[in-house]
Design a protein around this motif. Structure first.
Motif, mmCIF file in Angstrom:
data_model
loop_
_atom_site.group_PDB
_atom_site.id
_atom_site.type_symbol
_atom_site.label_atom_id
_atom_site.label_comp_id
_atom_site.label_asym_id
_atom_site.label_seq_id
_atom_site.Cartn_x
_atom_site.Cartn_y
_atom_site.Cartn_z
ATOM 1 N N ILE A 151 -3.751 -1.351 2.657
ATOM 2 C CA ILE A 151 -3.611 -0.010 3.248
ATOM 3 C C ILE A 151 -2.402 0.536 2.114
ATOM 4 C CG2 ILE A 151 -2.299 1.416 5.033
ATOM 5 C CD1 ILE A 151 -3.119 -0.688 7.060
ATOM 6 N N GLY A 152 -1.637 -0.110 1.661
ATOM 7 C CA GLY A 152 -0.719 0.361 0.646
ATOM 8 C C GLY A 152 -1.348 0.973 -0.790
ATOM 9 N N ALA A 153 -2.441 -0.036 -1.096
ATOM 10 C CA ALA A 153 -3.250 0.265 -2.180
ATOM 11 C C ALA A 153 -3.992 1.429 -2.028
ATOM 12 C CB ALA A 153 -4.120 -0.950 -2.581
ATOM 13 N N ILE A 154 -4.351 1.882 -0.811
ATOM 14 C CA ILE A 154 -5.335 2.834 -0.592
ATOM 15 C C ILE A 154 -4.753 3.993 -0.531
ATOM 16 C CG2 ILE A 154 -6.674 3.978 1.291
ATOM 17 C CD1 ILE A 154 -7.695 1.245 2.139
ATOM 18 N N ILE A 155 -3.242 3.884 0.019
ATOM 19 C CA ILE A 155 -2.360 5.308 -0.040
ATOM 20 C C ILE A 155 -2.083 5.764 -1.417
ATOM 21 C CG2 ILE A 155 0.022 5.991 0.761
ATOM 22 C CD1 ILE A 155 -0.464 4.227 3.222
ATOM 23 N N ILE A 156 -1.557 4.547 -2.105
ATOM 24 C CA ILE A 156 -1.481 4.786 -3.635
ATOM 25 C C ILE A 156 -2.562 5.495 -4.249
ATOM 26 C CG2 ILE A 156 -0.990 3.639 -5.964
ATOM 27 C CD1 ILE A 156 0.577 1.598 -4.412
ATOM 28 N N LEU A 157 -3.997 4.989 -4.149
ATOM 29 C CA LEU A 157 -5.238 5.676 -4.695
ATOM 30 C C LEU A 157 -5.209 7.004 -4.194
ATOM 31 C CD1 LEU A 157 -7.689 2.882 -4.473
ATOM 32 C CD2 LEU A 157 -6.797 3.704 -6.656
ATOM 33 N N LEU A 158 -4.814 7.516 -3.063
ATOM 34 C CA LEU A 158 -5.129 8.775 -2.646
ATOM 35 C C LEU A 158 -4.074 9.704 -2.933
ATOM 36 C CD1 LEU A 158 -5.932 8.141 1.215
ATOM 37 C CD2 LEU A 158 -7.683 8.912 -0.506
ATOM 38 N N VAL A 159 -2.904 9.157 -3.227
ATOM 39 C CA VAL A 159 -1.602 9.908 -3.780
ATOM 40 C C VAL A 159 -1.968 10.157 -5.490
ATOM 41 C CG1 VAL A 159 0.634 9.844 -4.240
ATOM 42 C CG2 VAL A 159 -0.094 9.186 -2.015
#
Length: 269
Positions: free
Chosen positions: A20-28
């Motif tokens: 989830i953290g990786a997905i958030i980082i990718l989106l940001v």
């Protein structure tokens, strides 16, 4: 059974949060890779920077943000920074050997930015194409042809080719070839052409126009006409002078002959 379930829940909780953290980082990172370059370009344009420079730096900033995003995503899964440097170093060497053409395009873009043989808005001829420069990016140069066709050329090809920049100087010289019949008065025709040129305010008086007999062709006596004008007036003046000279010749009784051949027939006795 309960121990197995607890272990599965623990794994899902631990790695699920990382995902989830990786997905958030990718989106940001993706959002920032769009917004930061646009903000940078707008700020540089307001400060009066050349669009060529601002667009190039904007493109470079976007790829930098994306690279940093990938590093942060890998760090999210516990990959150490030192390991990342080693990995990217080895990958960079391998990719560099495999993508020499792509790297040459990046190098070409940097050289175009440094030496500035052209800028956004210039009409140029390079790499076999002619058009108005729209953008000079990190990998490619985009131009639009006079009939508004998009042309995208790798920067390496642009830098490796001769560049004819028709917009670089503020003035241009126009060359016309005007033919008259052999029976017409050369001095009169020369005076008529000069009068037409001087009557058009787009033509420069300094340097003075040049109107000289350049060729005794098969069907006509040809004048070479050279006129200086502002860069933006080149084609309007060329079209206007061509039309005005023809119309004035008609009024003055000076003819522009058609190509013709004279055949002598020899008959025997």
């Amino acid at each position: 059974m309960e121990e197995v379930i607890d272990e599965v829940v623990l794994i899902i909780t631990q790695y699920g949060l990382d995902v989830i953290g990786a997905i958030i980082i990718l989106l940001v990172g993706y959002i920032l890779s769009k917004r930061i370059p646009l903000s940078l370009i707008k700020m540089m344009n307001k400060k009066g920077f050349d669009p060529t420079v601002s667009n190039f730096l904007g493109s470079l900033t976007r790829f930098t943000v994306l690279a940093m995003t990938i590093i942060f995503v890998l760090s999210q899964f516990g990959v150490q920074t030192a390991s990342l440097v080693a990995i990217f170093g080895a990958a960079g060497l391998a990719i560099g050997l495999a993508l020499q053409g792509t790297l040459s395009n990046v190098a070409g873009g940097v050289m175009l930015l440094i030496f500035r043989p052209m800028k956004v808005g210039d009409f140029v001829e390079t790499a076999g194409y002619a058009g108005t420069i729209k953008t000079i990016g990190l990998f490619t140069t985009e131009m639009a042809t006079p009939d508004n066709i998009q042309i995208i050329i790798p920067n390496g090809s642009v830098w490796g080719s001769a560049v004819s920049n028709y917009s670089f100087h503020s003035t241009r010289r126009m060359d016309l070839v005007i033919g008259i019949a052999y029976e017409d008065d050369i001095d009169k025709a020369q005076a008529v052409i000069e009068k037409v040129i001087l009557a058009d305010e787009k033509s420069h008086k300094d340097p003075a126009p040049v109107i000289e007999v350049a060729e005794l062709a098969d069907s006509s006596v040809n004048f070479t006409v050279r006129v200086w004008c502002n860069n933006g007036d080149y084609f309007p003046l060329k079209f206007a002078l061509t039309k005005a000279i023809k119309q004035t010749f008609d009024k003055e009784g000076i003819s522009i002959p058609y190509p013709q051949s004279v055949v002598h027939r020899v008959t025997g006795d």
